[in-house]
Scaffold this motif. Structure first.
Motif, short mmCIF file in Angstrom:
data_model
loop_
_atom_site.label_atom_id
_atom_site.label_comp_id
_atom_site.label_asym_id
_atom_site.label_seq_id
_atom_site.Cartn_x
_atom_site.Cartn_y
_atom_site.Cartn_z
N GLU A 257 10.06 -0.67 -7.18
CA GLU A 257 9.14 0.25 -7.83
C GLU A 257 9.54 1.69 -7.54
O GLU A 257 10.51 1.96 -6.85
N GLN A 258 8.75 2.62 -8.05
CA GLN A 258 9.07 4.04 -7.98
C GLN A 258 9.08 4.57 -6.55
O GLN A 258 8.18 4.31 -5.76
N SER A 259 10.12 5.34 -6.22
CA SER A 259 10.19 5.97 -4.91
C SER A 259 9.33 7.24 -4.92
O SER A 259 8.63 7.52 -5.89
N THR B 111 0.86 -1.18 0.00
CA THR B 111 0.00 0.00 0.00
C THR B 111 0.89 1.22 0.00
O THR B 111 1.85 1.30 0.78
N VAL B 112 0.60 2.17 -0.87
CA VAL B 112 1.32 3.44 -0.87
C VAL B 112 0.30 4.58 -0.78
O VAL B 112 -0.86 4.42 -1.15
N PHE B 113 0.75 5.71 -0.27
CA PHE B 113 -0.12 6.86 -0.05
C PHE B 113 0.30 8.02 -0.95
O PHE B 113 1.50 8.24 -1.14
N ASP B 114 -0.68 8.73 -1.47
CA ASP B 114 -0.46 9.89 -2.34
C ASP B 114 -1.18 11.09 -1.75
O ASP B 114 -2.16 10.95 -1.01
N ALA B 115 -0.72 12.30 -2.08
CA ALA B 115 -1.36 13.51 -1.58
C ALA B 115 -1.19 14.65 -2.58
O ALA B 115 -0.26 14.64 -3.40
N THR B 116 -2.10 15.61 -2.51
CA THR B 116 -2.07 16.80 -3.37
C THR B 116 -2.48 18.02 -2.57
O THR B 116 -3.39 17.96 -1.75
N ILE B 117 -1.79 19.12 -2.82
CA ILE B 117 -2.22 20.43 -2.33
C ILE B 117 -2.52 21.24 -3.59
O ILE B 117 -1.69 21.31 -4.51
N LEU C 153 4.05 8.97 -0.93
CA LEU C 153 4.35 10.04 0.02
C LEU C 153 5.35 9.63 1.09
O LEU C 153 6.23 10.42 1.46
N PHE C 154 5.26 8.43 1.62
CA PHE C 154 6.15 7.99 2.71
C PHE C 154 7.36 7.22 2.19
O PHE C 154 8.08 6.59 2.96
N ASN C 155 7.58 7.26 0.87
CA ASN C 155 8.74 6.65 0.23
C ASN C 155 8.88 5.17 0.57
O ASN C 155 9.97 4.68 0.87
#
Length: 90
Positions: A77-79, A41-47, A63-65
């Protein structure tokens, strides 16, 4: 899962904060399905700021690399990545 929160006070009009999680279950890593990549599970965010027809956004993926493996352990996978986006509607 994704959420979008638009800030409501008059001083912060046009600003929003978005965020979410991407879950990928275990998937086959070989053609014969003898090995599997582990779930992650990876987390993404936007401002984001919207003013008139223009939108400015800062997007963060992973977000948490978190380090996760794909391709039967052949590569990572992508950092964490950051992306700035400016768009206009007309």
């Amino acid at each position: 899962m994704w959420f979008d929160y638009r800030l409501g006070s008059p001083e912060l009009r046009g600003w929003s904060v978005d965020g979410g999680a991407r879950y990928v279950g275990k998937v086959p890593a070989t053609v014969d399905n003898s090995q599997f990549n582990p779930a992650y599970t990876v987390f993404d965010a936007t401002i984001r700021y919207e003013h008139g027809s223009c939108t400015f956004a800062l997007n963060a993926s992973n977000l948490f690399n978190k380090t996760y493996i794909a391709g039967a352990g052949q590569f990572f996978e992508q950092s964490r990545t950051l992306q700035v986006k400016v768009s206009a509607r007309w």
